[in-house]
Motif scaffolding. Structure first.
Motif, PDB file in Angstrom:
ATOM      1  N   GLY A 519       0.846  -1.172   0.234  1.00 39.25           N
ATOM      2  CA  GLY A 519       0.095  -0.102   0.094  1.00 39.25           C
ATOM      3  C   GLY A 519       0.852   1.253  -0.191  1.00 39.25           C
ATOM      4  O   GLY A 519       0.567   2.354  -0.666  1.00 39.25           O
ATOM      5  N   ALA A 520       1.659   1.299   0.562  1.00 44.55           N
ATOM      6  CA  ALA A 520       2.819   2.465   0.852  1.00 44.55           C
ATOM      7  C   ALA A 520       3.391   2.604  -0.789  1.00 44.55           C
ATOM      8  O   ALA A 520       3.571   3.775  -1.162  1.00 44.55           O
ATOM      9  CB  ALA A 520       3.944   2.244   1.810  1.00 44.55           C
ATOM     10  N   LEU A 521       4.186   1.523  -1.064  1.00 37.44           N
ATOM     11  CA  LEU A 521       4.578   1.548  -2.672  1.00 37.44           C
ATOM     12  C   LEU A 521       3.645   2.095  -3.502  1.00 37.44           C
ATOM     13  O   LEU A 521       4.019   2.865  -4.510  1.00 37.44           O
ATOM     14  CB  LEU A 521       5.143   0.062  -3.014  1.00 37.44           C
ATOM     15  N   LEU A 522       2.165   1.787  -3.471  1.00 33.58           N
ATOM     16  CA  LEU A 522       1.330   2.260  -4.404  1.00 33.58           C
ATOM     17  C   LEU A 522       1.037   3.769  -4.334  1.00 33.58           C
ATOM     18  O   LEU A 522       0.965   4.326  -4.987  1.00 33.58           O
ATOM     19  CB  LEU A 522       0.151   1.396  -4.115  1.00 33.58           C
ATOM     20  N   GLY A 523       0.905   4.267  -2.971  1.00 33.82           N
ATOM     21  CA  GLY A 523       0.868   5.838  -2.844  1.00 33.82           C
ATOM     22  C   GLY A 523       2.056   6.506  -3.284  1.00 33.82           C
ATOM     23  O   GLY A 523       1.875   7.334  -3.910  1.00 33.82           O
ATOM     24  N   VAL A 524       3.338   5.849  -3.155  1.00 32.58           N
ATOM     25  CA  VAL A 524       4.266   6.665  -3.686  1.00 32.58           C
ATOM     26  C   VAL A 524       4.249   6.693  -5.359  1.00 32.58           C
ATOM     27  O   VAL A 524       4.549   7.882  -6.084  1.00 32.58           O
ATOM     28  CB  VAL A 524       5.490   5.709  -3.456  1.00 32.58           C
ATOM     29  N   LEU A 525       3.742   5.764  -5.849  1.00 28.88           N
ATOM     30  CA  LEU A 525       3.606   5.546  -7.592  1.00 28.88           C
ATOM     31  C   LEU A 525       2.566   6.626  -7.832  1.00 28.88           C
ATOM     32  O   LEU A 525       2.764   7.253  -8.745  1.00 28.88           O
ATOM     33  CB  LEU A 525       3.132   4.161  -7.739  1.00 28.88           C
ATOM     34  N   LEU A 526       1.534   6.758  -6.948  1.00 26.26           N
ATOM     35  CA  LEU A 526       0.521   7.720  -7.315  1.00 26.26           C
ATOM     36  C   LEU A 526       0.932   9.291  -6.942  1.00 26.26           C
ATOM     37  O   LEU A 526       0.086   9.979  -7.326  1.00 26.26           O
ATOM     38  CB  LEU A 526      -0.910   7.250  -6.617  1.00 26.26           C
ATOM     39  N   THR A 527       1.945   9.244  -6.170  1.00 24.79           N
ATOM     40  CA  THR A 527       2.558  10.607  -5.432  1.00 24.79           C
ATOM     41  C   THR A 527       1.532  11.063  -4.293  1.00 24.79           C
ATOM     42  O   THR A 527       2.311  11.874  -3.650  1.00 24.79           O
ATOM     43  CB  THR A 527       2.684  11.599  -6.482  1.00 24.79           C
ATOM     44  N   THR A 528       0.404  11.006  -4.271  1.00 24.17           N
ATOM     45  CA  THR A 528      -0.429  11.127  -3.298  1.00 24.17           C
ATOM     46  C   THR A 528      -1.385   9.743  -2.924  1.00 24.17           C
ATOM     47  O   THR A 528      -1.639   9.234  -3.610  1.00 24.17           O
ATOM     48  CB  THR A 528      -1.461  12.287  -3.483  1.00 24.17           C
ATOM     49  N   ALA A 529      -1.660   9.676  -1.572  1.00 25.05           N
ATOM     50  CA  ALA A 529      -2.556   8.808  -1.135  1.00 25.05           C
ATOM     51  C   ALA A 529      -3.744   9.337  -1.064  1.00 25.05           C
ATOM     52  O   ALA A 529      -4.001   9.994   0.001  1.00 25.05           O
ATOM     53  CB  ALA A 529      -1.788   7.932  -0.117  1.00 25.05           C
ATOM     54  N   THR A 530      -4.967   8.713  -1.610  1.00 21.97           N
ATOM     55  CA  THR A 530      -6.482   9.182  -1.063  1.00 21.97           C
ATOM     56  C   THR A 530      -7.104   7.839  -0.651  1.00 21.97           C
ATOM     57  O   THR A 530      -6.763   6.917  -1.224  1.00 21.97           O
ATOM     58  CB  THR A 530      -6.836  10.049  -2.406  1.00 21.97           C
ATOM     59  N   ALA A 531      -8.483   8.244  -0.367  1.00 20.89           N
ATOM     60  CA  ALA A 531      -9.151   7.239   0.071  1.00 20.89           C
ATOM     61  C   ALA A 531      -9.624   6.426  -1.397  1.00 20.89           C
ATOM     62  O   ALA A 531      -9.809   5.005  -1.169  1.00 20.89           O
ATOM     63  CB  ALA A 531     -10.430   7.785   0.908  1.00 20.89           C
ATOM     64  N   GLU A 532      -9.803   7.147  -2.346  1.00 13.35           N
ATOM     65  CA  GLU A 532     -10.099   6.617  -3.835  1.00 13.35           C
ATOM     66  C   GLU A 532      -9.190   5.561  -4.028  1.00 13.35           C
ATOM     67  O   GLU A 532      -9.602   4.428  -4.799  1.00 13.35           O
ATOM     68  CB  GLU A 532     -10.584   7.497  -4.592  1.00 13.35           C
ATOM     69  N   SER A 533      -7.943   5.400  -3.625  1.00 13.16           N
ATOM     70  CA  SER A 533      -6.925   4.896  -4.119  1.00 13.16           C
ATOM     71  C   SER A 533      -6.974   3.308  -3.544  1.00 13.16           C
ATOM     72  O   SER A 533      -6.669   2.256  -3.951  1.00 13.16           O
ATOM     73  CB  SER A 533      -5.524   5.134  -4.008  1.00 13.16           C
ATOM     74  N   TYR A 534      -7.771   3.075  -2.473  1.00 17.65           N
ATOM     75  CA  TYR A 534      -7.702   1.884  -1.367  1.00 17.65           C
ATOM     76  C   TYR A 534      -9.216   1.579  -1.198  1.00 17.65           C
ATOM     77  O   TYR A 534      -9.566   1.350  -0.040  1.00 17.65           O
ATOM     78  CB  TYR A 534      -6.954   2.305  -0.407  1.00 17.65           C
ATOM     79  N   PRO A 535      -9.904   1.503  -2.367  1.00 23.03           N
ATOM     80  CA  PRO A 535     -11.521   1.066  -2.070  1.00 23.03           C
ATOM     81  C   PRO A 535     -11.756  -0.279  -1.272  1.00 23.03           C
ATOM     82  O   PRO A 535     -10.863  -1.173  -1.772  1.00 23.03           O
ATOM     83  CB  PRO A 535     -12.180   1.296  -3.094  1.00 23.03           C
TER      84      PRO A 535
END
Length: 908
Positions: A519-535
């Motif tokens: 999950g952390a690696l995914l957030g870094v790829l997206l540059t920002t972590a939002t609730a919509e990225s982890y439904p």
């Protein structure tokens, strides 16, 4: 009070819809045994079809409702009954995946036709209002509540006053008995599914005017019926309906209070899932046991020879290293694919390795992303250290979720984790310390040593390769063996000495760690972590894709990730993801009804097995091997005749039925003691009480003089109590050698998480030696590499016995061990028991229906009838007893008792 009344009215209206949906959910679950995760998808289907008829085609609303409820509902109900029938014998994973597939199909097709939020259903019921104690009430609300109440009353009366309704209740209790009355159980279940589906569609139509049409939102709204069904203990229709009303009212009241407290903003949506999670934690375990054995383990994939796997791994590694130079600007999508590999590997530890169905995986990923951002951005931690710490933060979350896993299994564990994941998304995601109130979310910085997409790809690749290696090692070593044994037969491995609670918590924590890092690696790829990225919905998709993927670890994760993340790259349509969901859903249903994905073709297997190196036979004992002591480690040799197992005043109740009543018996060391009786006498129940599988209402159980009445099965197993089962308990996905070895290895793992993870060289030698000797003693060496699920009943009985002999057990409870053996096999089995008794000096308590075998082997015999001890004595005394004759022959007369009494298998 007047200020709360409008919210109560609103809550009662929505709650009545939830309650109505819960009626259908409980009815179909009770009659078919399939909990329909797609219940909300059916409601969404009704809402969309109604919109198409009423708005798009201009039909009168009453005619559109009639067609949806009276035509579409029964048709879909028949289809759902066919699906439920095909899934009846499937494992838990496929029962869940089959219904999740329907969700994906409905969600995908609906979104393609009507993009989320693009259309609304106008209120079609009368909107005129009147006042009640100063609060405005619309006729639409009155009609909605009236429909819900009428549905609950009519269904209640239908089940109790009509012939078909009574048959529905009968099919729950005993389908075979119902068939004897001339009623077809399949027809009865079909009618139940038609009614349940009609109620789901009607709920979808009634709730549609209150929201914009969104397939996922609408599905989750009706899934709130899960909470209502939980309040009714998944069994009571009236309580389930009232539970829906209560949930609706409380959620509406909290909506009023949430206007003053932002923390409560997500609580109304999360409430049903909190209710679901809480009820599953407090319901008695007897209410959370599905009929039949639940097998969450997926079908065992074929494994290529080691050399082939090594070559494939080297080839895949080379391709992944060269990939950035091949795909160019698409490298970010391939990085996402690697992250999906990591998520699937972590979920595979739960589902494929230990048989635990989890639907909250994205919650772990979200925790990792938020923790990483807080540590790097807010506290300035080094990037790699923050990544590691983000994984560790999720470990206690995994342990928390493992709490229900310690008492739930199969379907109910899936429900609990589903409720947990959705509740976290609704209640926790919006909070300031989670994804913040900023719509841009949390900043997720790239590492200082990898500031571009290509460099970051290699960082992710390194983490994924390390994860894959760790997962493969865990799968192939002790934790993997214990996990697969727990997945296939938790009862057997628990009675062998393994503390399942520790194993479940351990696997959940490891899985949460890797999911959090992903999950952390995914957030870094997206540059920002939002609730919509982890439904939370993505957790369902991951499980469905995981069930579809072929091969073993880690290959299944790479294959599945290619479908999730790579295939969409080459479809430029805006609806590509939705079409993929439709495809995944359709394949999920097909694979579920087939019991798993098709295996590797035999021709392919034979081709690759040509490259395998043949090992020498494993049955040969090493030169100079010293005899192993026959007594278990830590237990002093007991003199023959000393009591090993003592039962005093044992009473066991099942509800209001007394299964065993005030039983007292002794099983001394060095002797074979018999326990016989007619069907339903309570023999197996006695064994279950001795091994801690049922809790006695009264009495004491002592093992080598130690009171173990209040100890669990694993503790008793580690103290030397082993058993076989009337209904054979083996790890069907394990080889014979692995099954037998678990008799020793489960006790070594015990309750210590460190020893469940690590295997010392001395342990491996000890397990291999004990396994080899047990196989040789039972004549199973030639079957050592065969899967237990492929064996005949007679051979499976011998494998169970060999597992006991490989363990550190000196008190053996053998429950009809000769069932399924032919005459020659029984003679061989009798010789084997005598050898065990003479050489090892164990205490053996034997339940057996072959009375000639009992009379030949036993030194002393106890006779049960209707749970009471009616006689005890030597074989000669039992054979000549008029009391025993009366119990077996059903008469007060006492003719000469034959040497072989016609006793069948005990079902007590």
């Amino acid at each position: 009070m007047n200020s709360y009344l409008p919210f109560v009215i609103l809550g009662l209206t929505s709650g009545s819809i939830y309650g109505m949906a819960a009626l259908g959910l409980v009815l179909t679950n009770k009659t078919s045994g399939l909990f329909n995760f797609a219940h909300g998808a059916l409601a969404a289907t009704g809402a969309y079809f109604f919109y198409w008829l009423y708005v798009t085609n201009g039909w009168p609303w009453w005619l559109a409702v009639l067609v949806v409820v009276g035509v579409l509902g029964p048709i879909l109900g028949v289809g759902m009954e066919l699906l439920a029938r095909r899934l009846a014998t499937a494992g838990t994973v496929f029962k869940v995946v089959g219904t999740i597939g329907i969700i994906l199909v409905v969600q995908g097709l609906a979104t393609i036709k009507y993009p989320a939020g693009s259309v609304t259903v106008p209120q079609f019921l009368p909107t005129r209002t009147f006042e009640v104690f100063g609060a405005a009430v619309s006729w639409a609300q009155v009609i909605t509540v009236a429909v819900g109440v009428a549905a609950a009353i009519l269904l209640y009366l239908f089940l109790r006053r009509t012939v078909t309704g009574k048959a529905m209740r009968g099919v729950v209790d005993d389908a075979e008995l119902l068939a004897l009355t001339g009623r077809n159980p399949a027809t009865v279940r079909r009618i139940a599914w038609m009614i349940g589906t009609v109620l789901a569609l009607l709920a979808g139509v009634l709730i549609a005017p209150n929201i914009s049409l969104d397939a996922v939102v609408l599905t989750y709204l009706i899934v709130q019926a899960f909470g209502a069904a939980a309040i009714g203990a998944f069994a009571s229709l009236p309580v389930a309906y009232l539970g829906g009303c209560v949930i609706g009212i409380v959620a509406a009241l909290v909506t009023k209070w949430a206007s003053f407290d932002a923390v409560l903003a997500g609580f109304p949506s999360a409430l049903p899932f909190y209710v679901l999670f809480a009820v599953l934690l407090v319901l008695p375990r007897r209410k959370l046991v599905s009929e039949g054995a639940e097998r969450a383990q997926l079908r065992v994939p074929w494994r290529a020879p080691p050399g082939v796997r090594i070559v494939a791994a080297l080839g895949l590694s080379a391709l992944l290293v060269l990939l950035p130079w091949i795909v160019g600007y698409d490298i970010a999508s391939y990085t996402n694919g690697l992250i999906q590999v990591m998520l699937l590997l972590s979920l595979g530890l739960l589902v494929r390795t230990s048989g635990q169905v989890s639907l909250a995986h994205m919650a772990f990923a979200a925790v990792g992303a938020v923790s990483f951002s807080q540590l790097t951005v807010d506290h300035g931690w080094p990037w790699l250290l923050a990544l590691l710490a983000a994984g560790l933060v999720a470990v206690p979350v995994g342990a928390l979720l493992a709490v229900p896993a310690s008492r739930l299994s199969g379907l109910y564990l899936a429900l609990a984790t589903f409720g947990f994941g959705v509740a976290v998304e609704y209640m926790v995601y919006p909070l300031g310390w989670m994804f913040t109130t900023d719509p841009l979310g949390r900043l997720m910085p790239y590492p200082s040593f990898a500031q571009d997409d290509r460099s970051y790809y290699y960082v992710v690749l390194g983490v994924v390769v390390l994860t894959a290696v760790i997962v493969v090692v865990l799968t192939e070593t002790r934790l993997g063996r214990l996990g697969r044994g727990m997945a296939d037969s938790p009862v057997a491995i628990a009675t062998s000495g393994l503390d399942l609670r520790v194993t479940r918590v351990l696997v959940f924590c490891i899985s949460a760690f890797f999911a959090s890092v992903a999950g952390a690696l995914l957030g870094v790829l997206l540059t920002t972590a939002t609730a919509e990225s982890y439904p939370s919905f993505q957790s369902l998709v991951l499980l469905a894709v995981l069930a579809l993927a072929p091969f073993g670890a880690p290959w299944y994760a790479f294959v599945a990730a290619a479908g999730v993340a790579i295939v969409p790259i080459y479809f430029t349509s805006a609806d590509a993801t939705n079409w993929l969901n439709v495809a995944f859903g359709g394949f999920a249903v097909l694979v579920a009804v087939q019991g798993g994905a098709p295996g590797t073709p035999p021709a392919v297997q034979r081709f690759f097995e040509r490259f395998a190196f043949r090992r020498p036979a494993a049955s040969a004992a090493p030169a100079g091997e010293q005899p192993e002591p026959v007594t278990p480690r830590g237990v002093h040799p007991a003199a023959a005749g000393d009591p090993a197992l003592e039962i005093s005043g044992l009473t066991v109740r099942h509800g209001g039925l007394i299964a065993v009543d005030n039983l007292t018996l002794r099983a001394p060391m060095g002797r074979i003691t018999g326990l016989i009786g007619p069907n339903g006498a309570g023999k197996t129940t006695t064994f279950n009480a001795c091994t801690g599988l049922v809790r006695p209402a009264a009495g004491r159980i002592r093992l080598h003089g130690r009171d173990v009445t209040d100890r669990g099965p694993a503790v008793r197993g580690r103290l030397g109590l082993g058993r076989t089962f009337q209904h054979i308990e083996l790890g069907d996905s394990l080889t014979v050698q692995q099954n037998v070895g678990l008799g020793r290895e489960a006790a070594i793992g015990g309750a210590n998480p460190l020893w469940q993870l690590l295997s010392r060289p001395a342990d491996r030698v000890q397990i291999a030696t004990a396994t080899r000797r047990a196989l040789a003693l039972c004549g199973l060496e030639h079957l050592a590499d065969r899967l237990a699920g492929e064996l005949s009943t007679g051979d499976r009985r011998l494998v169970e016995l060999a597992r006991c002999l490989a363990g550190r057990f000196d008190v053996l409870l053998l429950d009809e061990p000769s069932a399924g053996l032919d005459r020659a096999e029984r003679a061989r089995f009798a010789r084997l028991l005598r050898e065990i008794n003479e050489v090892r000096g164990d205490a053996i308590l034997l339940v057996e229906h072959d009375m000639s075998l009992v009379m030949e082997l036993c030194d002393y015999i106890y006779v049960l009838d209707f749970g009471e001890l009616i006689f005890e004595g030597t074989p000669e005394q039992v054979r000549d007893s008029p009391v025993v004759q009366a119990a077996y022959l059903g008469t007060d007369a006492a003719p000469a008792l034959p040497r072989a009494l016609p006793v069948e298998a005990d079902h007590g």
